[in-house]
Structures are given as C-alpha cells and as structure tokens.
Motif scaffolding. Sequence first.
Motif, short mmCIF file in Angstrom:
data_model
loop_
_atom_site.label_atom_id
_atom_site.label_comp_id
_atom_site.label_asym_id
_atom_site.label_seq_id
_atom_site.Cartn_x
_atom_site.Cartn_y
_atom_site.Cartn_z
N LYS A 69 2.83 2.78 -3.13
CA LYS A 69 2.11 3.54 -4.15
C LYS A 69 2.33 5.05 -4.01
O LYS A 69 1.95 5.82 -4.90
CB LYS A 69 0.60 3.24 -4.06
CG LYS A 69 0.24 1.78 -4.29
CD LYS A 69 -1.23 1.53 -4.02
CE LYS A 69 -1.62 0.06 -4.20
NZ LYS A 69 -3.04 -0.19 -3.89
N GLU B 96 0.83 -1.21 0.00
CA GLU B 96 0.00 0.00 0.00
C GLU B 96 0.87 1.27 0.00
O GLU B 96 0.63 2.20 -0.77
CB GLU B 96 -0.92 0.00 1.22
CG GLU B 96 -2.05 -1.02 1.15
CD GLU B 96 -2.93 -0.82 -0.06
OE1 GLU B 96 -3.62 0.22 -0.11
OE2 GLU B 96 -2.93 -1.67 -0.96
N LEU C 268 -5.54 4.85 -1.16
CA LEU C 268 -5.29 4.29 0.17
C LEU C 268 -6.57 3.92 0.90
O LEU C 268 -6.60 2.98 1.70
CB LEU C 268 -4.48 5.28 1.03
CG LEU C 268 -3.01 5.46 0.66
CD1 LEU C 268 -2.37 6.50 1.58
CD2 LEU C 268 -2.25 4.15 0.76
N LEU D 68 -9.33 -3.29 -0.11
CA LEU D 68 -8.68 -4.32 -0.91
C LEU D 68 -9.68 -5.40 -1.32
O LEU D 68 -9.65 -5.93 -2.43
CB LEU D 68 -7.53 -4.96 -0.13
CG LEU D 68 -6.30 -4.08 0.12
CD1 LEU D 68 -5.34 -4.79 1.06
CD2 LEU D 68 -5.60 -3.79 -1.20
N ASP E 32 -5.24 -0.88 7.37
CA ASP E 32 -5.54 0.49 6.94
C ASP E 32 -5.19 1.51 8.01
O ASP E 32 -4.67 2.60 7.72
CB ASP E 32 -7.01 0.61 6.55
CG ASP E 32 -7.35 -0.17 5.29
OD1 ASP E 32 -6.40 -0.49 4.54
OD2 ASP E 32 -8.55 -0.44 5.06
N TYR F 143 -5.18 -7.93 -5.34
CA TYR F 143 -3.98 -8.34 -4.60
C TYR F 143 -3.77 -9.85 -4.71
O TYR F 143 -2.63 -10.32 -4.84
CB TYR F 143 -4.14 -7.92 -3.15
CG TYR F 143 -3.00 -8.26 -2.23
CD1 TYR F 143 -1.86 -7.47 -2.16
CD2 TYR F 143 -3.08 -9.37 -1.38
CE1 TYR F 143 -0.82 -7.78 -1.29
CE2 TYR F 143 -2.04 -9.69 -0.51
CZ TYR F 143 -0.92 -8.89 -0.47
OH TYR F 143 0.10 -9.20 0.39
#
Length: 828
Positions: free
Chosen positions: A375, A372, A475, A479, A453, A528
Amino acid sequence: MKKQILHYRILEKLGEGGGGAVYKAEDTKLHRTVVIKTLAEDLIHNVSGRQRFLREARLASALDHPNICTVYEINEAEGQCFIVMQYVEGKTLKEILAKGPLDLHSALTIAIQLADALAVAHERGIIHRDMKTSNIIITPEGQCKILDFGLAKHFEEGTVPSDDLTVEGALLGTPSYMSPEQARGERLDYRTDIFSLGIILYEMITGERPFKGRSRIEILQAVISSEPPPMNLYNPQVSPQLQRIVDRALAKDPDQRYKSMRDMLAELKQVARQHFYETGTIPGEVSAALEPPRHVDRSWFSGRSLLKKVVGRLRRRPAWENGVSSQPSERSISSWTMKERKTLAILPFRNLSGDPEADFYGLSLADGIITELAKLQSLIVTPSSYVAKYHNREVDPQRAGRELAVEAVLVGSYLRVGTRFRATAQLVDITTNEILWSDKIDVDHKDIISLQDDIVRHIVEGLKIKISQSEQERLTRPLTSSAEAYEYALRGKHLLIKSTYQSYRKEDLDAAVQMFKEAIKLDPQFAYAYAGLGRCYTNYVIRGIGGVSYYELAEEVFDRALRLDETLVDPRIFRLYIYLFKGEKQRAREELKDLLHRAPNDATVHSVAANLYRWDGLYEYALREYNIRIKLFPVAAPEGYSGRGRIFTYRGEYDRAIAEFKKGLAIEPEHAGLRSFLAKALYHKGDIDDAIRLLEDTLALNPNIQYTRLFLAMCLARKGESERARAFIDDRFLNVAEADGDCALGLGALYALLGETRQAIAWIRRAIHIGNENYPWYERNPDLESLRSEPDFVELMNDLRARWMRLKAEMEGMGHSQPSRNQSALSI
C-alpha cells in the motif's frame, strides 16, 4: 573408419585427436544426422582410456538440458567402441572468438546459457572439468551446446571427488582453462567449473585469455599465481558489477568463489538485466537474446598495441586480499535507502517446529506483510507469486535477493509451542549483507496480528521509508478484531497460494474457500478475508475448473471487501476482469485508471494495463506499460518479453516477436508461456513443424496449460489433421475460453481452420463481448481468412473498426500522446 557401422553411414571426418576421431554420420533408421565419436585403436584395450571414454557417454547421457549436447547411444561393433551424439550445426566459441571479442549482450547471454547448463550438471552430481571455448558450439540461432564430457566426474553431494586427472605422468585438461587446484593436480569439485567459466567469460569480453605463457608450464604457473588485468582495460564498457562476478569466479582460493553455479547464474542475470536497461535493448530496440553472436565495435581498440603494453605490466590484487569483502558492494546502505523507491522481498517464514499443522503460517504470514507494505507509494514489494518457491527452504538472503532483483530481503522463522508463537525476523541489505534490523518476537498464538504489525513497522523504520499521514493511518488500522478469524484467513491464504503456484489441486482451492468463509463468519467486517475468498472464486473460472457463475460470486465479495477497505489492490484487479467478462469494457477502463492512480508501483497493475491496451489494439500504449512493468519488477522480465512478443506477432513482425520470446527464454528456458507464444510466432511465420515440436515438448512438462493445447490444435488443423485438432476441444478448455478473450479468439480461429464457420463466428463474437477488441489483429490474422466474405463477420469487423477508431481519437483527445515505438521504460 569404414563407410558404415551398424545403421550409421559415415559422411565425413570432423576431427581427430589422441583420444579418437569424430565423424559426421547419417542414422539410416531415423533419418537424422548424428555425430559418432570413436575411441582410438590404441586405447580400446587401455583400461583407463576406455573407462574415461565410457564415463563421458554415461555422464552426458544422464543430463537433459537444451545447452548440453544429447547422447543417443553407446555401442561397440566391429572392433570399435563409439558414442552416438546429437549433431549440432554451428561454430565453436573458439572459432568465433578468433575474430575478436563479443559485445556484452552476446557474452552475457552465452554465459547465462552455460551457467544454467553447468548448474543442472552440478545438481546431478556431475562436474565437467574441461570447460573451454573449443568444447562449446554456438548454433546459427545463438544457442550454446556444451560438448565433450570426457573428463567429467560424478560426485556425491558433500564429498570431494577423487583425483584421476593424471595419466602416465601427464596432467589431463587444457592449461589455459584450468583452475589453480586442477593445475596443481589436487582434488576437484564443482568450483573448478566456476573458475573455468570465469575464464571463458573474461575471454569473450576482452578477446584475451586471462592466463598466458610461452609454454604449458608458464601457463600453469600463471593460473596458480598471477592475477589477470582488469577487463575494462580491454573493454571500457565493462561495469563494476560484471568485473566483480569475474573476480569472484577467478578467485585462487575455491572457498572465495561462488558457493554454487546457481549463485553465479543469479548474478549474471542481474547484470544482464541492468546492461539491457542501460543500453535500451530492453525494452527499447529489439535484439534477440538468442541470436548469432556479435563482435564488439572495435573503434575503442584503436590504441590496442599500447593498451597491451600497459596491461602486461598491471597486476591486481583481488578484493579479498585487500581486506575487502568479496561480496558485491556497489552501494552503502545509506545511499540506497535514500532512493525514491526501495525494492523489497518478503520470503516465506520457515517452520522450525516440524509440525505440519503449523506449516500454513510460512506463506500466509509473508503474504499478509506483503499486502500491507504494497500500500506504500515509496516501496516496491515482490508479489507472493514470486516468493512462494522459497517456502520451507533454507535460503541465503543475498542469493534470493539477487534472484528477485531487490535491494532488501526479510527472512524469518517461527516456532509454535503450545499457545506460544515465537518468530525470528531479519531484514538484510542485499548489496552489503548487513542486517538492517533483527528481532525475536514471542507472543500468544492469538496475538499474531500484532506480530505482523510489529514486523511491518520495523521494515518501514529499517528502510527509512517516508510515509504519508494517510499511509500511517492505514498501517495502524487493525485487520480484524478476532484472532481466530485471522488464523482462519491465514490458513485460507496458505491453501490459495499452494493451489495456485504449487499443488494446482482443486481440493486445496475448495479448502481455501471454507477457511475464508469461517474467517468471515467470525468477523463479517474482515476485508482481507473477503478479498481472499473472491480470489478463490476467480481461480475456478481462470483455471477452467468451475463455471463462469463463480465470477458473480467473486464480484459480490470483492465489492464487499472494497467497501470495508478501499485501499486493497487485488480485488480491483480481478474485478476489472469480471467487468470485461460481463462486456462492461468502459467500466473496466475506469477501474484501470483508478488502479494506476492508487498503485503506481504495482507491476501487476501495469501488466493489466498492458493487456487491456493490447485488447484495445493500442499497441504502442501496451508496449509502454510492458516496459514500465519490466522496469519496476526486473525478475518478471520474461513476462514483459512475452507481452512485447505478442504485440510484434500482431503486427506481422514475426522475427521481432521471435527475438523477444528468445530473450525471455535465455533467462527462463522452461517458461511455458514464452515457449508457447514463440511457437505461435513460428507457426505464423510458416515454421509449423518447429512450432509443433516446441508445443509438444512444452505440453509434456505442462499438460494443463490451455493456450498451449490451443496452439498445438491450430498447428494440426493447419496441417490438415482435423480429428487430432478437434480432440483438444474439451469441457475444461471451453470453460476457459468462455471467460478469456484470448482463448475465445483462438478457439474461433481454430474453428475457422476446421471449416466450421458458424462456431468460428460465435466464438469471435464471444471474444469481442468479453473485451478482446484487438481490431488490427482481427484484420491481419491469417487464420480468419475463410471468414472475410461472411456477412456476419463483415458486420462484426465494421462495428469493431468504428469503435477502435473512436477509442484512438478519445485517447488523443484526452492528451495521451502516442508513445514512440522505441520509447524505453527508462524515459518514462
């Protein structure tokens, strides 16, 4: 001493002291030069002297390290008690320093070698206790060898060795290199060697010993109570970081020194990298890390007599006596958090439950956070491959941060009890050891996605990272909607990382495939999981444990992953290699261009770019990308040296290539890739026997590395041992060569050496088809000489040359100027 003892013929006496004599001799059985160290006649019947002598041999023989002199034999014959040791050609560090201090490059690379050797000794429970410049030999190539374990002592971890350093009222050891506790005759542990190494480092840099006196007593008193002058009074090039390392090593109180030699080694490597960057040595002008030591430019010593007077009057108090932390503290948090790009490592979470069934969270949860955060444009995150080694280890965050060359580290632990999942996480500033954020998070085990998260959000806030609106949206995008699917994906990622970097077992890879498939079954929109499954499929091909058909499966799931989440980087990287395998080189170049735009901070992307330019025969562009990779990700510098060394090998600049490989090996002595490509450069230089020895040693530790096996086969073929060479060509190697352009070309060269022209040209054709269009190397490669009159080979080369010339013209036409040969990453 007689002219012969057993099968050793005495050649000359090298030296003599109170404990005995040292001779150069010839081993007439093995036809090698050795050193024989004998015990003095008056000590043969002295119980303590004899015990020390035999202890030296036993302890040294227990250590297998390239920077420790090897003990071959302990024996008694004809009234003599003697040790047979490796003969090392070279000068003692004492002899070298008699001509003046060393430049920082030489001092740091020697110190790194010594620290690595002592770290290994300490980890085996052995302390040296007599480290000094006369006990260190430097070979003509710049390799260090530690000699004389005569005062060495074995100790059990967690205990303090008993004191036996006095004989008949005399303190054993060399006063100028003793620690304060040794000078006082107290009990010692490994920290005495840390102090002695600090003295040696100080002397290498300044040309002066830190503790002096007119007599033995005065020197011992200085060791116990005096502080040495700052090194920059002798050498203005000394950085504050290097001064701090020496200060900490020379702390009077052992508790204020490094906790281990490994900790000191990690900081020495970090300072070495920084010094190389600032001086342009890495990656600008090539200079071997292992090379004959160089002395400093004495121009700034012109006022040395005055300097000595000033220095003689100066005495410093170390940081810890002034109430300042002894830890390195170059910057405040606020200063580095305002940098354009921050560097961060996420360490695997520790499993506190003791339940092996919950072990998979450790690696996979860290990898999820890494994926994550990677990115974000303003953050450089250490890849999972470099943090996997910390799995299930109790790690000091500062030590890990220094090893990984980052500014902040996230450490965490977890406990799964019933349906509850409790995690503790801390974000630590490496330079100040301050905690930027810490929290305990308790969630239902089905809600681990929200835990991840939360951690990502707190890292962004703790590091004060500025993110764009689109990054914020990415963000916050979930997922997966399925907690069960996420758990399967975490299990799959754990098995994939374990198979790739730890167990190397096909069974773990097979199990990972099943886990990712279960995750996809539960959530067909889970990008993912598709990315993880594709990575598994590519591993079957890369490792030669599955056919190339796995690439077709990988491409399909990678395409699916990117349709679901176009921000993923890994699928694009591996899809690029699939394009090459299919012969779609231009498509691979387009993918690379897109990757460089999407992930400019990703060191792996720049490594891929460098390799693609290398395969295109565009060497200056490749060097520039290797340089950027080193700058972005210093901990991977050995891989950067490896790439640069390969470029110089292609150019026929074998000494420059060897210098690059040795620079990497000074940092990572057991790095299989560096050792293998160094052997290849030696081979092309004509040092085939040395290459064979290096490759055989490497294969003994890494038996399944295919390019190491290939290079050894090529050496054997060159020496006329055709059958031994052919024995290396097995199904697994053929599978790897089918998909790897370097191995395919190497196999073609091997067949050319074996005189099998048709096979040679077939594999060269294959190498070109799957992307290896390195025309200058095809033209220069001496292993292909037997093919140059073959019509098929001539046709291949003519076509390849035309494509290479067009590509060069296109690059220039697109405004890609040719980088300077000496262009550094610092200027990019």
